[in-house]
Design a protein around this motif. Structure first.
Motif, mmCIF file in Angstrom:
data_model
loop_
_atom_site.group_PDB
_atom_site.id
_atom_site.type_symbol
_atom_site.label_atom_id
_atom_site.label_comp_id
_atom_site.label_asym_id
_atom_site.label_seq_id
_atom_site.Cartn_x
_atom_site.Cartn_y
_atom_site.Cartn_z
ATOM 1 N N THR A 75 -86.967 42.586 -2.317
ATOM 2 C CA THR A 75 -86.657 42.350 -0.909
ATOM 3 C C THR A 75 -87.931 42.526 -0.115
ATOM 4 O O THR A 75 -88.613 43.557 -0.236
ATOM 5 N N SER A 76 -88.269 41.540 0.667
ATOM 6 C CA SER A 76 -89.501 41.606 1.456
ATOM 7 C C SER A 76 -89.358 42.595 2.595
ATOM 8 O O SER A 76 -88.239 42.963 2.987
ATOM 9 N N PRO A 77 -90.468 43.019 3.192
ATOM 10 C CA PRO A 77 -90.395 43.737 4.459
ATOM 11 C C PRO A 77 -89.960 42.766 5.565
ATOM 12 O O PRO A 77 -89.823 41.558 5.332
ATOM 13 N N LEU A 78 -89.730 43.283 6.746
ATOM 14 C CA LEU A 78 -89.405 42.432 7.878
ATOM 15 C C LEU A 78 -90.617 41.576 8.227
ATOM 16 O O LEU A 78 -91.688 42.100 8.530
ATOM 17 N N MET A 79 -90.455 40.250 8.198
ATOM 18 C CA MET A 79 -91.562 39.327 8.380
ATOM 19 C C MET A 79 -91.341 38.480 9.623
ATOM 20 O O MET A 79 -90.211 38.220 10.042
ATOM 21 N N LYS A 80 -92.447 38.013 10.202
ATOM 22 C CA LYS A 80 -92.367 37.064 11.302
ATOM 23 C C LYS A 80 -91.890 35.711 10.771
ATOM 24 O O LYS A 80 -92.150 35.360 9.620
ATOM 25 N N PRO A 81 -91.210 34.925 11.608
ATOM 26 C CA PRO A 81 -90.777 33.592 11.167
ATOM 27 C C PRO A 81 -91.970 32.731 10.747
ATOM 28 O O PRO A 81 -93.053 32.820 11.338
ATOM 29 N N GLY A 82 -91.777 31.923 9.721
ATOM 30 C CA GLY A 82 -92.854 31.042 9.272
ATOM 31 C C GLY A 82 -92.599 30.525 7.883
ATOM 32 O O GLY A 82 -91.599 30.868 7.237
ATOM 33 N N THR A 83 -93.484 29.676 7.397
ATOM 34 C CA THR A 83 -93.447 29.156 6.035
ATOM 35 C C THR A 83 -94.516 29.880 5.229
ATOM 36 O O THR A 83 -95.684 29.927 5.636
ATOM 37 N N TYR A 84 -94.117 30.446 4.097
ATOM 38 C CA TYR A 84 -95.009 31.306 3.333
ATOM 39 C C TYR A 84 -95.187 30.810 1.901
ATOM 40 O O TYR A 84 -94.258 30.244 1.306
ATOM 41 N N THR A 85 -96.370 31.062 1.350
ATOM 42 C CA THR A 85 -96.606 30.916 -0.081
ATOM 43 C C THR A 85 -96.224 32.230 -0.747
ATOM 44 O O THR A 85 -96.661 33.305 -0.326
ATOM 45 N N VAL A 86 -95.401 32.149 -1.783
ATOM 46 C CA VAL A 86 -94.928 33.346 -2.488
ATOM 47 C C VAL A 86 -95.668 33.448 -3.816
ATOM 48 O O VAL A 86 -95.750 32.469 -4.568
ATOM 49 N N THR A 87 -96.227 34.635 -4.092
ATOM 50 C CA THR A 87 -96.991 34.854 -5.318
ATOM 51 C C THR A 87 -96.449 36.072 -6.038
ATOM 52 O O THR A 87 -96.206 37.111 -5.426
ATOM 53 N N LEU A 88 -96.273 35.954 -7.340
ATOM 54 C CA LEU A 88 -95.860 37.081 -8.166
ATOM 55 C C LEU A 88 -97.086 37.628 -8.883
ATOM 56 O O LEU A 88 -97.830 36.879 -9.514
ATOM 57 N N PHE A 89 -97.293 38.935 -8.767
ATOM 58 C CA PHE A 89 -98.421 39.598 -9.424
ATOM 59 C C PHE A 89 -97.896 40.497 -10.540
ATOM 60 O O PHE A 89 -97.009 41.342 -10.309
ATOM 61 N N LYS A 90 -98.416 40.329 -11.752
ATOM 62 C CA LYS A 90 -98.159 41.261 -12.867
ATOM 63 C C LYS A 90 -99.373 42.143 -12.954
ATOM 64 O O LYS A 90 -100.444 41.708 -13.359
ATOM 65 N N GLY A 91 -99.232 43.425 -12.541
ATOM 66 C CA GLY A 91 -100.412 44.241 -12.289
ATOM 67 C C GLY A 91 -101.101 43.651 -11.068
ATOM 68 O O GLY A 91 -100.486 43.512 -10.012
ATOM 69 N N GLU A 92 -102.364 43.253 -11.218
ATOM 70 C CA GLU A 92 -103.043 42.570 -10.126
ATOM 71 C C GLU A 92 -103.265 41.093 -10.440
ATOM 72 O O GLU A 92 -103.945 40.397 -9.675
ATOM 73 N N LEU A 93 -102.695 40.601 -11.523
ATOM 74 C CA LEU A 93 -102.894 39.215 -11.931
ATOM 75 C C LEU A 93 -101.794 38.330 -11.373
ATOM 76 O O LEU A 93 -100.610 38.655 -11.457
ATOM 77 N N GLU A 94 -102.183 37.172 -10.802
ATOM 78 C CA GLU A 94 -101.206 36.221 -10.308
ATOM 79 C C GLU A 94 -100.498 35.539 -11.481
ATOM 80 O O GLU A 94 -101.128 35.202 -12.473
#
Length: 330
Positions: free
Chosen positions: A311-330
């Motif tokens: 669950t994301s934090p409360l975000m401002k409205p907009g279109t976002y790129t979502v990235t999953l990191f395993k450790g620090e690797l995308e």
């Protein structure tokens, strides 16, 4: 007569040991004085915006030779003040930056926000508190350079057989909500609650200077770093963040800053104008911390997955790129 003297003595014992001045703002001879009514008194130069005095619990915590400010100082500002109920607000404006300080009646915190329409000419956006080393001698040991010999540029020193540098005080953004310095019976803490990093640049694993111990005790928050730039700088509203003053124990990162919404602070967006994203993840090898990041050109956010969901934090409205990191690797 003996009874009257006894009653007088008991009455004197019942008086509070410390009497604080009244909450509010006063201005005189180019200096704005903000009093929390609870033991914190801050003085601000109304011409350039520098914080020139910080007295907490009768102790002067501000260095006397270098002052506290945004970036490397604002040079010249337009200063306005207001008191509304329990909130004392000082606003400093330049052509591209608005710095807001708020003190709440009865609280020994300096709440801060920074709003920019352009990156400062020094090439990085930071808040730096230049504090009294004698009052606050204890910072990050690896960043204590006073008395050392510069061995790499002007930032890495040899001291007591060790290399020391202000860069060694850094923590990853995702882990850095509170950092501070202490002295005898006193602590000053940089607190970055909630989504304070949303307009910063670099993502969850970005890190930069938090502290340097020199002839001053320097306490930083780097919003946009000129040292390790990994993406375009963002402009807009940074914060709210706070300097918290106490007896020395690490404070909670959970500061309520929702009152900014009632003070007309430039750029502030409250929770009622934000939303959350929920989702699930799969096919990630067990044993790794999974971080989900969201970003666009104006904001950045992140959250740590719990099991297969996030669950994301409360975000401002907009279109976002979502990235999953395993450790620090995308």
């Amino acid at each position: 007569m003996r009874k009257s003297l006894l009653q007088l003595a008991l009455g004197l014992l019942a008086l509070p040991s410390t009497v604080f001045a009244a909450f509010g703002i006063t201005s005189s001879s180019g200096v704005v004085t903000v009093d929390s009514g609870a033991g914190l008194v801050i003085k601000i130069n109304s011409s350039n915006g520098d914080i020139t005095s910080i007295v907490y619990s009768s102790k002067q915590l501000q260095d006397s030779s270098k002052f506290t400010h945004i970036s490397s100082g604002l040079g010249s500002v337009t200063t306005t003040t207001s008191v509304s109920g329990n909130y004392a607000k000082v606003t400093l404006k330049t052509s591209t930056l608005t710095q807001t300080y708020v003190v709440v009646n009865g609280q020994n915190n300096l709440y801060i926000s920074t709003y920019t329409t352009a990156e400062p000419s020094v090439g990085e956006l930071r808040f730096i508190a230049r504090l009294s080393k004698s009052a606050l001698p204890n910072g990050v040991t690896a960043a204590e350079v006073n008395g050392g010999t510069a061995i790499e540029g002007s930032d890495v020193f040899l001291l007591n057989g060790q290399t020391r540098s202000k860069f060694y005080s850094s923590k990853r953004f995702i882990e850095d909500q509170v950092h501070g310095v202490t002295g005898s019976g006193v602590g000053v803490w940089m607190v970055l609650p909630g989504t304070a990093y949303e307009t910063s640049s670099g993502g969850p694993f970005m890190r930069d200077i938090n502290n340097q111990g020199s002839s001053q005790q320097e306490l930083y928050w780097y919003m946009n770093s000129g040292h390790e730039q990994t993406e375009s700088f963002r402009t807009g509203f940074f914060g709210p963040y706070a300097l918290v003053f106490n007896s020395g124990s690490t404070p909670s990162a959970s500061l309520d800053t929702s009152f900014f919404g009632s003070l007309g602070v430039t750029g502030y967006v409250g929770s009622s104008s934000r939303g959350k994203v929920t989702g699930s993840i799969s096919n990630v090898q067990s044993g790794y911390t999974v971080v989900v990041g969201f970003k666009n050109s104006a904001q950045q956010y992140w959250t740590t997955a719990s099991g297969s969901s996030y669950t994301s934090p409360l975000m401002k409205p907009g279109t976002y790129t979502v990235t999953l990191f395993k450790g620090e690797l995308e």
